[in-house]
Motif scaffolding. Sequence first.
Motif, mmCIF file in Angstrom:
data_model
loop_
_atom_site.group_PDB
_atom_site.id
_atom_site.type_symbol
_atom_site.label_atom_id
_atom_site.label_comp_id
_atom_site.label_asym_id
_atom_site.label_seq_id
_atom_site.Cartn_x
_atom_site.Cartn_y
_atom_site.Cartn_z
ATOM 1 N N SER A 90 0.837 -1.197 0.000
ATOM 2 C CA SER A 90 0.000 0.000 0.000
ATOM 3 C C SER A 90 0.874 1.250 0.000
ATOM 4 C CB SER A 90 -0.901 -0.010 1.232
ATOM 5 O OG SER A 90 -0.116 0.126 2.403
ATOM 6 N N GLU A 91 0.245 2.397 -0.211
ATOM 7 C CA GLU A 91 0.987 3.662 -0.180
ATOM 8 C C GLU A 91 1.673 3.887 1.170
ATOM 9 O OE1 GLU A 91 1.806 5.909 -2.528
ATOM 10 O OE2 GLU A 91 0.966 4.463 -3.940
ATOM 11 N N PRO A 92 0.990 3.622 2.306
ATOM 12 C CA PRO A 92 1.693 3.795 3.583
ATOM 13 C C PRO A 92 2.908 2.865 3.721
ATOM 14 C CG PRO A 92 -0.669 3.706 3.956
ATOM 15 C CD PRO A 92 -0.435 3.370 2.510
ATOM 16 N N GLU A 93 2.818 1.657 3.175
ATOM 17 C CA GLU A 93 3.963 0.736 3.236
ATOM 18 C C GLU A 93 5.118 1.263 2.391
ATOM 19 O OE1 GLU A 93 1.774 -3.545 3.939
ATOM 20 O OE2 GLU A 93 1.784 -2.699 1.924
ATOM 21 N N VAL A 94 4.788 1.844 1.234
ATOM 22 C CA VAL A 94 5.821 2.415 0.367
ATOM 23 C C VAL A 94 6.479 3.606 1.072
ATOM 24 C CG1 VAL A 94 6.237 3.605 -1.825
ATOM 25 C CG2 VAL A 94 4.733 1.609 -1.753
ATOM 26 N N ALA A 95 5.659 4.432 1.722
ATOM 27 C CA ALA A 95 6.200 5.586 2.445
ATOM 28 C C ALA A 95 7.091 5.134 3.601
ATOM 29 C CB ALA A 95 5.065 6.464 2.959
ATOM 30 N N ALA A 96 6.660 4.107 4.315
ATOM 31 C CA ALA A 96 7.469 3.599 5.431
ATOM 32 C C ALA A 96 8.795 3.051 4.925
ATOM 33 C CB ALA A 96 6.697 2.518 6.191
ATOM 34 N N ALA A 97 8.782 2.408 3.764
ATOM 35 C CA ALA A 97 10.020 1.884 3.180
ATOM 36 C C ALA A 97 10.979 3.018 2.869
ATOM 37 C CB ALA A 97 9.706 1.086 1.916
ATOM 38 N N GLY A 98 10.450 4.109 2.355
ATOM 39 C CA GLY A 98 11.303 5.259 2.059
ATOM 40 C C GLY A 98 11.924 5.851 3.314
ATOM 41 N N ARG A 99 11.132 5.937 4.388
ATOM 42 C CA ARG A 99 11.666 6.480 5.648
ATOM 43 C C ARG A 99 12.716 5.547 6.246
ATOM 44 N NH1 ARG A 99 6.207 7.550 6.236
ATOM 45 N NH2 ARG A 99 5.929 5.757 7.602
ATOM 46 N N ALA A 100 12.497 4.263 6.143
ATOM 47 C CA ALA A 100 13.424 3.303 6.740
ATOM 48 C C ALA A 100 14.768 3.284 6.019
ATOM 49 C CB ALA A 100 12.813 1.911 6.735
ATOM 50 N N MET A 101 14.800 3.763 4.797
ATOM 51 C CA MET A 101 16.036 3.741 4.029
ATOM 52 C C MET A 101 17.128 4.556 4.714
ATOM 53 S SD MET A 101 16.483 4.248 -0.068
ATOM 54 C CE MET A 101 15.643 5.774 -0.106
ATOM 55 N N ALA A 102 16.739 5.551 5.473
ATOM 56 C CA ALA A 102 17.725 6.389 6.135
ATOM 57 C C ALA A 102 18.369 5.700 7.331
ATOM 58 C CB ALA A 102 17.063 7.690 6.596
ATOM 59 N N ALA A 103 17.851 4.549 7.734
ATOM 60 C CA ALA A 103 18.351 3.876 8.934
ATOM 61 C C ALA A 103 19.702 3.189 8.722
ATOM 62 C CB ALA A 103 17.325 2.870 9.442
ATOM 63 N N GLY A 104 20.105 2.951 7.493
ATOM 64 C CA GLY A 104 21.422 2.386 7.239
ATOM 65 C C GLY A 104 21.425 0.897 6.929
ATOM 66 N N PRO A 105 22.602 0.358 6.615
ATOM 67 C CA PRO A 105 22.744 -1.025 6.165
ATOM 68 C C PRO A 105 22.267 -2.076 7.172
ATOM 69 C CG PRO A 105 24.757 0.195 5.750
ATOM 70 C CD PRO A 105 23.867 1.077 6.556
ATOM 71 N N GLU A 106 22.497 -1.836 8.446
ATOM 72 C CA GLU A 106 22.057 -2.818 9.443
ATOM 73 C C GLU A 106 20.541 -2.937 9.452
ATOM 74 O OE1 GLU A 106 23.893 -4.938 11.226
ATOM 75 O OE2 GLU A 106 25.606 -4.172 10.129
ATOM 76 N N ALA A 107 19.858 -1.809 9.304
ATOM 77 C CA ALA A 107 18.397 -1.824 9.269
ATOM 78 C C ALA A 107 17.894 -2.539 8.018
ATOM 79 C CB ALA A 107 17.847 -0.405 9.325
ATOM 80 N N VAL A 108 18.608 -2.385 6.909
ATOM 81 C CA VAL A 108 18.218 -3.068 5.669
ATOM 82 C C VAL A 108 18.308 -4.577 5.864
ATOM 83 C CG1 VAL A 108 18.858 -3.476 3.263
ATOM 84 C CG2 VAL A 108 18.912 -1.163 4.195
ATOM 85 N N LEU A 109 19.411 -5.024 6.422
ATOM 86 C CA LEU A 109 19.585 -6.461 6.626
ATOM 87 C C LEU A 109 18.553 -6.997 7.619
ATOM 88 C CD1 LEU A 109 21.227 -8.778 5.614
ATOM 89 C CD2 LEU A 109 22.913 -8.326 7.377
ATOM 90 N N ALA A 110 18.259 -6.236 8.665
ATOM 91 C CA ALA A 110 17.235 -6.656 9.624
ATOM 92 C C ALA A 110 15.872 -6.749 8.947
ATOM 93 C CB ALA A 110 17.184 -5.682 10.799
ATOM 94 N N ALA A 111 15.565 -5.797 8.073
ATOM 95 C CA ALA A 111 14.286 -5.829 7.360
ATOM 96 C C ALA A 111 14.221 -7.024 6.415
ATOM 97 C CB ALA A 111 14.084 -4.527 6.583
ATOM 98 N N LEU A 112 15.329 -7.344 5.786
ATOM 99 C CA LEU A 112 15.362 -8.519 4.908
ATOM 100 C C LEU A 112 15.114 -9.798 5.703
ATOM 101 C CD1 LEU A 112 18.354 -7.561 2.646
ATOM 102 C CD2 LEU A 112 16.051 -8.034 1.859
ATOM 103 N N ARG A 113 15.724 -9.888 6.846
ATOM 104 C CA ARG A 113 15.532 -11.076 7.680
ATOM 105 C C ARG A 113 14.100 -11.150 8.194
ATOM 106 N NH1 ARG A 113 21.493 -10.370 10.045
ATOM 107 N NH2 ARG A 113 22.540 -11.584 8.429
ATOM 108 N N GLU A 114 13.523 -10.002 8.507
ATOM 109 C CA GLU A 114 12.122 -9.972 8.936
ATOM 110 C C GLU A 114 11.203 -10.395 7.784
ATOM 111 O OE1 GLU A 114 8.795 -6.797 10.509
ATOM 112 O OE2 GLU A 114 10.902 -6.349 10.831
ATOM 113 N N ALA A 115 11.538 -9.957 6.574
ATOM 114 C CA ALA A 115 10.744 -10.353 5.411
ATOM 115 C C ALA A 115 10.807 -11.866 5.204
ATOM 116 C CB ALA A 115 11.239 -9.624 4.163
ATOM 117 N N ARG A 116 11.984 -12.447 5.404
ATOM 118 C CA ARG A 116 12.109 -13.904 5.264
ATOM 119 C C ARG A 116 11.274 -14.606 6.333
ATOM 120 N NH1 ARG A 116 15.129 -17.405 2.632
ATOM 121 N NH2 ARG A 116 16.647 -15.903 1.889
ATOM 122 N N ALA A 117 11.302 -14.107 7.559
ATOM 123 C CA ALA A 117 10.502 -14.700 8.639
ATOM 124 C C ALA A 117 9.009 -14.564 8.340
ATOM 125 C CB ALA A 117 10.846 -14.037 9.970
#
Length: 142
Positions: free
Chosen positions: A68-95
Motif C-alpha cells: 500500500s501507499e503507507p507501506e511504500v512511504a514507510a520503506a522510504g523512511r526506513a532507508m535512512a536507517a542504514g545497512p544494518e536496518a536493511v539487513l534486519a528488514a530482509l531477515r524480517e521479510a524472510r521470517a
Amino acid sequence: MSEDAWQDYLAAAQRLDAVRRTAATAAGEQAQGVRTAREELTGIRARLVPQQSRLRALGVPEGDLRPSEPEVAAAGRAMAAGPEAVLAALREARATADAADSATELPGAGPLARPRVLLYGALALGALLLLVVLCVGGIYLA
C-alpha cells in the motif's frame, strides 16, 4: 628541515594513513553488507513468487498482493536507517514469508487461514519493496 618539522610531518603521515585504513575498512564492510543484502533479497524474491501464485489460487485479489501507499512511504523512511536496518528488514521479510507458508500449509486451516495469509503476504511484499528501495539506494551511495 629541523627534527621537529620532520617529526610533525611523520606524525601527520601516520594519522593520514590511519584515516585511509579506516575508510577502506568501512568501504569494505559496506560492500559486504550490500552483497549480503542482495543475496538475501534474491532468496526472498524466489520465495515470494510461488507464494503469490498460491495466494492468487486462493482467490486473493491482485491489489492485496501489492504494498500500500503507507507501506511504500514507510520503506522510504526506513532507508535512512542504514545497512544494518536493511539487513534486519530482509531477515524480517524472510521470517514473514516463512510464517505465511506455515499459515497456508496448516492441515484443515481452511478459510480461517486466509486473513493471516493476506496479512503475512502484504507484510512480506511491503518488506520486499523496502529492501529493493534500500538496496538500490545503497548501490548509489556506494
